[in-house]
Design a protein around this motif. Structure first.
Motif, PDB file in Angstrom:
ATOM      1  N   ARG A  43       1.320  -1.491   0.018  1.00  0.00           N
ATOM      2  CA  ARG A  43       0.135  -0.273   0.113  1.00  0.00           C
ATOM      3  C   ARG A  43       1.215   1.252  -0.037  1.00  0.00           C
ATOM      4  NH1 ARG A  43      -3.569  -3.856   1.909  1.00  0.00           N
ATOM      5  NH2 ARG A  43      -5.985  -3.480   1.370  1.00  0.00           N
ATOM      6  N   VAL A  44       2.201   1.033   0.394  1.00  0.00           N
ATOM      7  CA  VAL A  44       3.041   2.242   0.730  1.00  0.00           C
ATOM      8  C   VAL A  44       3.239   2.300  -0.673  1.00  0.00           C
ATOM      9  CG1 VAL A  44       5.425   3.401   1.772  1.00  0.00           C
ATOM     10  CG2 VAL A  44       3.368   2.712   3.479  1.00  0.00           C
ATOM     11  N   ASP A  45       4.144   1.259  -1.280  1.00  0.00           N
ATOM     12  CA  ASP A  45       4.318   1.126  -2.106  1.00  0.00           C
ATOM     13  C   ASP A  45       3.570   2.392  -3.692  1.00  0.00           C
ATOM     14  OD1 ASP A  45       6.600   1.240  -4.860  1.00  0.00           O
ATOM     15  OD2 ASP A  45       5.452  -0.848  -4.735  1.00  0.00           O
ATOM     16  N   LEU A 104       7.884  11.102   4.412  1.00  0.00           N
ATOM     17  CA  LEU A 104       8.415  10.320   3.377  1.00  0.00           C
ATOM     18  C   LEU A 104       9.989   9.912   4.486  1.00  0.00           C
ATOM     19  CD1 LEU A 104       8.419  12.596   0.301  1.00  0.00           C
ATOM     20  CD2 LEU A 104       6.863   9.990   0.894  1.00  0.00           C
ATOM     21  N   ARG A 105      10.363  10.625   4.841  1.00  0.00           N
ATOM     22  CA  ARG A 105      11.573  10.143   6.008  1.00  0.00           C
ATOM     23  C   ARG A 105      10.556   9.046   6.763  1.00  0.00           C
ATOM     24  NH1 ARG A 105      12.048  14.083   9.411  1.00  0.00           N
ATOM     25  NH2 ARG A 105      12.690  15.492   8.077  1.00  0.00           N
ATOM     26  N   ALA A 106       9.948   9.502   7.476  1.00  0.00           N
ATOM     27  CA  ALA A 106       9.518   7.474   8.179  1.00  0.00           C
ATOM     28  C   ALA A 106       8.968   6.555   7.276  1.00  0.00           C
ATOM     29  CB  ALA A 106       8.116   8.385   9.345  1.00  0.00           C
ATOM     30  N   VAL A 107       9.175   6.821   6.403  1.00  0.00           N
ATOM     31  CA  VAL A 107       8.528   5.618   4.730  1.00  0.00           C
ATOM     32  C   VAL A 107      10.561   5.547   5.125  1.00  0.00           C
ATOM     33  CG1 VAL A 107       8.248   5.248   2.596  1.00  0.00           C
ATOM     34  CG2 VAL A 107       6.650   5.940   4.198  1.00  0.00           C
ATOM     35  N   ALA A 108      11.140   5.847   4.621  1.00  0.00           N
ATOM     36  CA  ALA A 108      12.183   5.777   4.771  1.00  0.00           C
ATOM     37  C   ALA A 108      13.220   5.011   5.151  1.00  0.00           C
ATOM     38  CB  ALA A 108      12.976   6.905   4.033  1.00  0.00           C
ATOM     39  N   ALA A 125      12.964   4.308  -0.620  1.00  0.00           N
ATOM     40  CA  ALA A 125      14.367   5.584  -0.024  1.00  0.00           C
ATOM     41  C   ALA A 125      13.641   5.983  -1.402  1.00  0.00           C
ATOM     42  CB  ALA A 125      15.355   5.428   0.351  1.00  0.00           C
ATOM     43  N   PRO A 126      14.183   6.029  -2.454  1.00  0.00           N
ATOM     44  CA  PRO A 126      14.380   6.298  -3.642  1.00  0.00           C
ATOM     45  C   PRO A 126      13.201   7.379  -3.924  1.00  0.00           C
ATOM     46  CG  PRO A 126      15.625   4.533  -4.011  1.00  0.00           C
ATOM     47  CD  PRO A 126      15.008   4.709  -2.727  1.00  0.00           C
ATOM     48  N   LYS A 157      12.771  11.277  -4.530  1.00  0.00           N
ATOM     49  CA  LYS A 157      12.780  11.575  -6.124  1.00  0.00           C
ATOM     50  C   LYS A 157      10.861  12.858  -5.186  1.00  0.00           C
ATOM     51  CE  LYS A 157      11.094  11.225 -10.424  1.00  0.00           C
ATOM     52  NZ  LYS A 157      10.391  12.388 -11.126  1.00  0.00           N
ATOM     53  N   ILE A 158      10.062  12.505  -4.704  1.00  0.00           N
ATOM     54  CA  ILE A 158       9.164  12.833  -4.661  1.00  0.00           C
ATOM     55  C   ILE A 158       9.007  14.449  -3.918  1.00  0.00           C
ATOM     56  CG2 ILE A 158       6.706  13.204  -3.068  1.00  0.00           C
ATOM     57  CD1 ILE A 158       6.675  10.180  -3.185  1.00  0.00           C
ATOM     58  N   LEU A 159      10.186  14.142  -3.401  1.00  0.00           N
ATOM     59  CA  LEU A 159      10.916  16.035  -2.218  1.00  0.00           C
ATOM     60  C   LEU A 159      11.523  16.480  -3.302  1.00  0.00           C
ATOM     61  CD1 LEU A 159      12.145  14.297   1.274  1.00  0.00           C
ATOM     62  CD2 LEU A 159      10.048  16.078   0.818  1.00  0.00           C
TER      63      LEU A 159
END
Length: 109
Positions: A59-61, A82-86, A93-94, A98-100
């Motif tokens: 789901r995160v992906d 996004l930091r929490a996800v990475a 993380a890539p 990219k989103i940031l």
């Protein structure tokens, strides 16, 4: 349509996605839905926010594969999420970077 209806639809899509495909395979579908639904994707984006905060990698992906909208309203909130996800899934993380980067291109300081 309500947020609950969108949640049911999106959960159905991710649950029915072929088991050999990554969650990111839904990215184009989610991008299309933003333009097809009567609320311009606000409920879809809310569900994607929930997915980003979930413990379900697929789901995160899928949520991070959305390219037609940013999931959060400020760079600070986006960066925090996004930091929490990475940290949880380094392989994502890539995508987070990219989103940031995309945010910074659209919203220069």
């Amino acid at each position: 349509m309500s947020i609950e209806s969108m949640r049911i639809i999106m959960n159905g899509l991710i649950e029915r996605l072929h088991p050999q495909l990554p969650g990111s395979a839904l990215g184009d579908v989610l991008d299309q839905l933003i333009y097809l639904v009567d609320d311009n994707g606000s409920d879809l984006i809310q569900v994607c926010r929930e997915w980003v905060r979930s413990s379900d990698f697929r789901r995160v992906d899928a949520a991070l594969s959305l390219s037609e909208a940013f999931l959060f309203n400020t760079r600070n909130e986006l960066e925090t999420e996004l930091r929490a996800v990475a940290e949880k899934w380094p392989e994502l993380a890539p995508k987070a970077t990219k989103i940031l980067s995309d945010w910074d291109q659209v919203n220069p300081s």
